[in-house]
Design a protein around this motif. Structure first.
Motif, mmCIF file in Angstrom:
data_model
loop_
_atom_site.group_PDB
_atom_site.id
_atom_site.type_symbol
_atom_site.label_atom_id
_atom_site.label_comp_id
_atom_site.label_asym_id
_atom_site.label_seq_id
_atom_site.Cartn_x
_atom_site.Cartn_y
_atom_site.Cartn_z
ATOM 1 N N GLY A 75 -12.841 89.283 -5.546
ATOM 2 C CA GLY A 75 -13.405 88.576 -4.398
ATOM 3 C C GLY A 75 -12.380 87.850 -3.548
ATOM 4 N N TRP A 76 -11.145 87.767 -4.006
ATOM 5 C CA TRP A 76 -10.100 87.108 -3.220
ATOM 6 C C TRP A 76 -9.625 88.009 -2.086
ATOM 7 C CZ3 TRP A 76 -7.558 82.353 -4.836
ATOM 8 C CH2 TRP A 76 -8.096 81.789 -6.002
ATOM 9 N N ARG A 77 -9.854 89.307 -2.210
ATOM 10 C CA ARG A 77 -9.536 90.312 -1.192
ATOM 11 C C ARG A 77 -8.077 90.227 -0.746
ATOM 12 N NH1 ARG A 77 -11.080 93.358 -2.747
ATOM 13 N NH2 ARG A 77 -11.080 94.764 -0.974
ATOM 14 N N LEU A 78 -7.195 90.594 -1.659
ATOM 15 C CA LEU A 78 -5.777 90.573 -1.335
ATOM 16 C C LEU A 78 -5.097 91.791 -1.957
ATOM 17 C CD1 LEU A 78 -2.622 89.792 -1.522
ATOM 18 C CD2 LEU A 78 -3.933 88.730 0.325
ATOM 19 N N GLY A 79 -4.677 92.709 -1.075
ATOM 20 C CA GLY A 79 -3.912 93.865 -1.509
ATOM 21 C C GLY A 79 -2.563 93.860 -0.830
ATOM 22 N N TYR A 80 -1.661 94.683 -1.326
ATOM 23 C CA TYR A 80 -0.335 94.746 -0.720
ATOM 24 C C TYR A 80 0.257 96.135 -0.911
ATOM 25 C CZ TYR A 80 1.106 93.860 -5.575
ATOM 26 O OH TYR A 80 1.265 93.915 -6.939
ATOM 27 N N ALA A 81 1.298 96.409 -0.135
ATOM 28 C CA ALA A 81 1.935 97.724 -0.221
ATOM 29 C C ALA A 81 3.383 97.625 0.202
ATOM 30 C CB ALA A 81 1.201 98.736 0.656
ATOM 31 N N GLY A 82 4.181 98.563 -0.299
ATOM 32 C CA GLY A 82 5.555 98.734 0.124
ATOM 33 C C GLY A 82 5.751 100.163 0.591
ATOM 34 N N GLY A 83 6.484 100.329 1.689
ATOM 35 C CA GLY A 83 6.698 101.673 2.216
ATOM 36 C C GLY A 83 7.766 101.683 3.283
ATOM 37 N N PRO A 84 7.959 102.827 3.931
ATOM 38 C CA PRO A 84 8.978 102.915 4.978
ATOM 39 C C PRO A 84 8.654 101.998 6.155
ATOM 40 C CG PRO A 84 7.592 104.879 4.953
ATOM 41 C CD PRO A 84 7.244 104.098 3.730
ATOM 42 N N GLU A 85 9.688 101.491 6.811
ATOM 43 C CA GLU A 85 9.495 100.517 7.893
ATOM 44 C C GLU A 85 8.588 101.053 8.993
ATOM 45 O OE1 GLU A 85 12.945 98.803 9.599
ATOM 46 O OE2 GLU A 85 13.706 97.982 7.709
ATOM 47 N N TRP A 86 8.773 102.324 9.381
ATOM 48 C CA TRP A 86 7.980 102.843 10.500
ATOM 49 C C TRP A 86 6.490 102.802 10.187
ATOM 50 C CZ3 TRP A 86 4.594 106.858 9.910
ATOM 51 C CH2 TRP A 86 4.768 107.687 8.787
ATOM 52 N N LEU A 87 6.132 103.054 8.918
ATOM 53 C CA LEU A 87 4.723 103.045 8.529
ATOM 54 C C LEU A 87 4.202 101.615 8.415
ATOM 55 C CD1 LEU A 87 2.163 104.490 7.699
ATOM 56 C CD2 LEU A 87 3.082 104.658 5.364
ATOM 57 N N ILE A 88 4.975 100.731 7.814
ATOM 58 C CA ILE A 88 4.549 99.338 7.696
ATOM 59 C C ILE A 88 4.405 98.715 9.085
ATOM 60 C CG2 ILE A 88 5.153 97.069 6.791
ATOM 61 C CD1 ILE A 88 4.282 99.112 4.660
ATOM 62 N N ASP A 89 5.298 99.071 10.009
ATOM 63 C CA ASP A 89 5.157 98.584 11.391
ATOM 64 C C ASP A 89 3.832 99.044 11.989
ATOM 65 O OD1 ASP A 89 7.582 97.292 11.342
ATOM 66 O OD2 ASP A 89 8.664 98.853 12.445
ATOM 67 N N GLY A 90 3.477 100.313 11.737
ATOM 68 C CA GLY A 90 2.208 100.835 12.242
ATOM 69 C C GLY A 90 1.013 100.147 11.632
ATOM 70 N N LEU A 91 1.077 99.883 10.326
ATOM 71 C CA LEU A 91 -0.025 99.183 9.664
ATOM 72 C C LEU A 91 -0.155 97.761 10.186
ATOM 73 C CD1 LEU A 91 0.367 100.309 5.923
ATOM 74 C CD2 LEU A 91 -0.882 101.402 7.787
ATOM 75 N N SER A 92 0.974 97.118 10.449
ATOM 76 C CA SER A 92 0.936 95.757 10.986
ATOM 77 C C SER A 92 0.335 95.737 12.379
ATOM 78 C CB SER A 92 2.348 95.167 11.002
ATOM 79 O OG SER A 92 2.874 95.058 9.703
ATOM 80 N N LEU A 93 0.698 96.728 13.190
ATOM 81 C CA LEU A 93 0.137 96.824 14.538
ATOM 82 C C LEU A 93 -1.374 97.001 14.483
ATOM 83 C CD1 LEU A 93 0.431 97.115 17.627
ATOM 84 C CD2 LEU A 93 0.888 99.564 17.247
#
Length: 359
Positions: free
Chosen positions: A250-268
């Protein structure tokens, strides 16, 4: 159960979407429990343990400290540092802050990754049996889920030959969930490297390594895909979270590590949808990742005992077949020999049919 009704003014894409069966059943179970019925809820992948008290106290302290405002979209610097340390400590994976994102659950990360990268004709390879949300997420992007059925001797795991047969010019993602939901299947490093050898000849294919059940392993050892196949680390999104290991669904907290271009896209994408994950959820996750980890093997031992008891009970029914899962907290039962059969109790229930049934 009442029919799933979709209004005709909703989009075509949404009208084609099926509701999460897991969540529908969970909601019904909660409703019946509130009505005083004695319900055993076997729907959601959720521990019945309470979140560890030091984590709760840390979150309460964060509340009193005023940590109730927006944070950076992808998580606070402190949380990102804790995630980086976790990946290094437990998975031998090295990331920079720009390669890390925290979100409202691992589920959001997987969906956002698919939405950020898929075109309508793309395919996502999904080994069966699979978590119910994977194909619906793919369909919602307009892309196509491609299922790969396991062989009888495959222990519910994808083999290189079956992967090779499934891949084509439209393949965009391979989804690896180990330990697996609902099978409990656990890949070893050699098996992952063999899959990596196939993927090496398909440079367009990315890998989602869904590691959410990492700490619930009874026999064998967990290894993440990027750890086993470092040559494909630049094409891998390693997804995890605090929900399963730390009893923090119920805290709803996930995380991930990956290539910068993909993490930039996910952040956008995240910046225009949910913004940052909950500040208090982040405080709890920070305490979980940085705090003592002794509770993890203790809880795993309790879950192993439950698994063994459940297996012994199920195996008293000759028509049921169930393998011993080495990980996760599911039993994937083969009940094909019972299909079409009725017990006297079930027949009576069918004669007096109502929803919910009373048998």
């Amino acid at each position: 159960m009442p029919a799933h009704v979709i209004h005709d003014q909703l989009s075509t894409r949404l009208r084609a979407l099926q509701p999460s069966v897991t969540l529908v059943i969970s909601q019904l179970a909660r409703k019946l429990t509130a009505e005083g019925r004695d319900i055993i809820n076997m729907s959601s992948g959720e521990l019945d343990f309470d979140t560890h008290e030091p984590i709760v106290r840390s979150a309460i302290a964060a509340l009193h400290d005023g940590q109730t405002r927006y944070t950076d979209v992808g998580g606070t610097p402190a949380l990102k540092a804790a995630i980086i340390a976790k990946f290094k400590r437990e998975n031998q994976l090295t990331f920079t802050p720009r390669q890390i994102i925290a979100s409202t659950g691992a589920k959001q990360i997987i969906f956002n990754a698919l939405l950020a990268t898929l075109e309508p004709e793309d395919e996502v390879t999904i080994p069966a049996p699979y978590w119910v949300s994977y194909p619906e997420m793919v369909r919602l992007t307009g892309a196509v889920p491609r299922y790969v059925e396991p062989g009888d001797q495959d222990d519910f795991k994808l083999t290189p030959a079956r992967l090779e047969a499934a891949l084509n010019a439209n393949s965009r993602w391979l989804l690896i969930n180990s330990p697996g939901n609902p099978s409990g299947a656990l890949y070893n490093a050699q098996e992952l490297r063999a899959l990596g050898e196939v993927l090496a000849t398909y440079p367009r294919v990315l890998v989602i390594s869904d590691d959410i059940y990492e700490h619930i392993v009874y026999e064998g050892a967990f290894v993440s895909f990027a750890t086993a196949v470092p040559s494909l680390a630049a094409r891998t999104l390693t997804v995890n979270g605090v929900s399963k290991a730390y009893a923090m669904t119920g805290w709803r907290l996930g995380y991930a590590g990956g290539p910068e271009w993909l993490i930039d896209g996910l952040s956008l994408l995240q910046s225009q949808s949910t913004s940052c994950p909950s500040a208090i959820g982040q405080a709890g996750a920070l305490a979980a990742l940085n705090g003592p980890q002794a509770l993890l093997p203790e809880w795993c031992g309790r879950l192993r005992q439950r698994r063994d008891v459940a297996l012994s009970l199920l195996r008293q029914a000759p028509e049921l077949k169930v393998a011993t899962p080495p990980a996760a907290f599911y039993l994937f039962v083969d009940c094909r020999d019972l299909i079409g059969k009725r017990s006297r109790q079930a027949k009576q229930c069918m004669m007096t049919w109502r929803w919910p049934p009373i048998c």
